[in-house]
Design a protein around this motif. Sequence first.
Motif, PDB file in Angstrom:
ATOM      1  N   UNK A 200       0.688  -0.948  -0.210  1.00  0.00           N
ATOM      2  CA  UNK A 200       0.354   0.024   0.166  1.00  0.00           C
ATOM      3  C   UNK A 200       0.917   1.189  -0.079  1.00  0.00           C
ATOM      4  N   UNK A 201       0.904   2.151  -1.124  1.00  0.00           N
ATOM      5  CA  UNK A 201       1.661   3.642  -0.937  1.00  0.00           C
ATOM      6  C   UNK A 201       0.855   4.497  -1.619  1.00  0.00           C
ATOM      7  N   UNK A 202       1.566   5.751  -1.024  1.00  0.00           N
ATOM      8  CA  UNK A 202       1.054   7.163  -1.666  1.00  0.00           C
ATOM      9  C   UNK A 202       1.758   7.459  -2.916  1.00  0.00           C
ATOM     10  N   UNK A 203       1.497   8.557  -2.704  1.00  0.00           N
ATOM     11  CA  UNK A 203       2.177   9.223  -3.404  1.00  0.00           C
ATOM     12  C   UNK A 203       3.703  10.005  -3.137  1.00  0.00           C
TER      13      UNK A 203
ATOM     14  N   UNK B  83       2.313  -4.198   2.862  1.00  0.00           N
ATOM     15  CA  UNK B  83       3.363  -3.944   3.519  1.00  0.00           C
ATOM     16  C   UNK B  83       2.780  -2.091   3.272  1.00  0.00           C
ATOM     17  N   UNK B  84       3.475  -1.080   4.233  1.00  0.00           N
ATOM     18  CA  UNK B  84       2.930  -0.171   3.752  1.00  0.00           C
ATOM     19  C   UNK B  84       4.121   0.789   3.059  1.00  0.00           C
ATOM     20  N   UNK B  85       3.889   1.203   2.517  1.00  0.00           N
ATOM     21  CA  UNK B  85       5.519   1.625   0.999  1.00  0.00           C
ATOM     22  C   UNK B  85       6.036   3.093   1.533  1.00  0.00           C
ATOM     23  N   UNK B  86       5.969   4.291   2.801  1.00  0.00           N
ATOM     24  CA  UNK B  86       5.557   5.130   2.739  1.00  0.00           C
ATOM     25  C   UNK B  86       6.597   6.701   2.703  1.00  0.00           C
ATOM     26  N   UNK B  87       5.948   7.764   1.640  1.00  0.00           N
ATOM     27  CA  UNK B  87       6.654   8.539   1.050  1.00  0.00           C
ATOM     28  C   UNK B  87       5.610  10.032   1.779  1.00  0.00           C
ATOM     29  N   UNK B  88       6.840  11.287   2.046  1.00  0.00           N
ATOM     30  CA  UNK B  88       6.029  11.866   2.516  1.00  0.00           C
ATOM     31  C   UNK B  88       5.059  12.549   3.984  1.00  0.00           C
ATOM     32  N   UNK B  89       3.864  12.491   3.921  1.00  0.00           N
ATOM     33  CA  UNK B  89       2.958  12.856   4.988  1.00  0.00           C
ATOM     34  C   UNK B  89       1.789  11.513   5.043  1.00  0.00           C
ATOM     35  N   UNK B  90       2.284  10.667   6.147  1.00  0.00           N
ATOM     36  CA  UNK B  90       1.815  10.344   6.757  1.00  0.00           C
ATOM     37  C   UNK B  90       0.746  10.974   8.565  1.00  0.00           C
ATOM     38  N   UNK B  91      -0.448  11.001   8.264  1.00  0.00           N
ATOM     39  CA  UNK B  91      -0.709  12.227   9.184  1.00  0.00           C
ATOM     40  C   UNK B  91      -2.304  11.702   9.904  1.00  0.00           C
TER      41      UNK B  91
ATOM     42  N   UNK C 277       0.153   2.101   9.851  1.00  0.00           N
ATOM     43  CA  UNK C 277       0.255   1.131  11.189  1.00  0.00           C
ATOM     44  C   UNK C 277      -0.577  -0.522  11.411  1.00  0.00           C
ATOM     45  N   UNK C 278      -1.909  -0.031  10.134  1.00  0.00           N
ATOM     46  CA  UNK C 278      -2.486  -1.482  10.556  1.00  0.00           C
ATOM     47  C   UNK C 278      -2.256  -1.993   9.113  1.00  0.00           C
ATOM     48  N   UNK C 279      -1.260  -1.372   8.668  1.00  0.00           N
ATOM     49  CA  UNK C 279       0.296  -2.592   8.089  1.00  0.00           C
ATOM     50  C   UNK C 279       1.112  -3.297   9.053  1.00  0.00           C
ATOM     51  N   UNK C 280       0.998  -4.160   7.739  1.00  0.00           N
ATOM     52  CA  UNK C 280       1.845  -5.330   8.623  1.00  0.00           C
ATOM     53  C   UNK C 280       3.450  -5.403   8.966  1.00  0.00           C
ATOM     54  N   UNK C 281       3.873  -4.002   8.508  1.00  0.00           N
ATOM     55  CA  UNK C 281       5.274  -2.794   8.592  1.00  0.00           C
ATOM     56  C   UNK C 281       5.008  -2.257   7.306  1.00  0.00           C
ATOM     57  N   UNK C 282       5.793  -1.196   7.963  1.00  0.00           N
ATOM     58  CA  UNK C 282       6.138  -0.503   6.839  1.00  0.00           C
ATOM     59  C   UNK C 282       7.547   0.299   6.955  1.00  0.00           C
ATOM     60  N   UNK C 283       8.036   0.784   5.638  1.00  0.00           N
ATOM     61  CA  UNK C 283       9.187   0.735   4.677  1.00  0.00           C
ATOM     62  C   UNK C 283       8.688   2.273   4.862  1.00  0.00           C
ATOM     63  N   UNK C 284       9.732   3.376   4.844  1.00  0.00           N
ATOM     64  CA  UNK C 284       9.716   4.692   4.552  1.00  0.00           C
ATOM     65  C   UNK C 284      10.773   5.267   4.079  1.00  0.00           C
ATOM     66  N   UNK C 285      10.834   6.384   2.964  1.00  0.00           N
ATOM     67  CA  UNK C 285      11.307   6.652   2.320  1.00  0.00           C
ATOM     68  C   UNK C 285      12.077   7.981   3.220  1.00  0.00           C
ATOM     69  N   UNK C 286      13.175   8.336   2.950  1.00  0.00           N
ATOM     70  CA  UNK C 286      13.780   9.143   3.794  1.00  0.00           C
ATOM     71  C   UNK C 286      12.867  10.998   3.758  1.00  0.00           C
TER      72      UNK C 286
END
Length: 261
Positions: free
Chosen positions: A57-60, A102-110, A118-127
């Motif tokens: 699961x990802x965003x922009x 898996x949450x692939x998170x870049x930018x705001x996760x607010x 956090x509902x996903x099983x783990x989060x991989x974050x961009x810097x």
Amino acid sequence: MYETILTRTEGPDSRRVGIITLNRVKQLNALNDQLMDELGSALKAFDADASIGCMILTGSEKAFAAGADIGAMAGYSFADAYNQDFITRNWEQIRSIRKPVIAAVSGFALGGGCELAMMCDFIIAADNAKFGQPEIKLGIIPGAGGTQRLPRAVGKAKAMDMALTGRMMDAVEAERSGLVSRVVPLDKLMDEALGAALMICGHGQTSVMAAKESVNRAFESGLSDGVMFERRLFQSLFATADQKEGMDAFLNKRKPVFVHR
Ligand code: HXC
């Protein structure tokens, strides 16, 4: 088929990764009922598809999701929110997904965006990722598990700090605090998430689902019950073809060919 999300798959035909991209880009992927309904449908469809082994699961780049849609809820009364179980009514269905997400998170996760990650099983974050529960600044509190999952992830001190001040946590602090499992440069985010997802797809599906179920049990039960739950699942896996294949492959120094049964 969907208006607020995009879906695609990647990987070999036999075991693919289902990728869902939140797609209300102009609104920084603010979460509304339509988006959450579509997300729930897409996750369930991938979960039911035997060729899918894992989901991302990802965003922009700018926003995973900047929270629940403030415009949609600003005028609500208590009765509106309560009677319709506004916005959160279908969130918990994400927990019923049995394959890893898996949450692939870049930018705001607010706000709701942080809760969704956090509902996903783990989060991989961009810097460039920034996490926060800024609801307090709107005169409300988190409403989709933020006050419950954040302390479990980062401990009471940081969770209180985040919930009471509404400040954001950057990716480095989020990794240090245990909220995210990995931080990578922004342009490597999807490669990293896809690499992890394909690795999961390469394992036997029954053991993958059992591992997910068992780790989640740690947050639902006491230690003795959790350990017993794990032991029974562990023992059950000796009834699978994949256990025979995995151990035979190791002993014969070859790669396993799992049949996911
Ligand atoms: C609706 C939102 C939004 C939101 C951003 N936008 N966040 N719309 N709901 N949560 C919209 C803005 O209004 C704006 O629309 C466009 O997206 C771009 O946002 P900007 O503010 O112009 O961008 P920027 O200056 O870069 O600031 C980014 C930001 C800020 C720091 C993320 O947008 C922000 O603080 N957003 C709100 C974050 C928040 O409070 N989240 C918690 C919501 S409550 P226009 O039309 O002007 O271009 C919540 C409760 C959950 O999540 C309860 C359970 C589900």
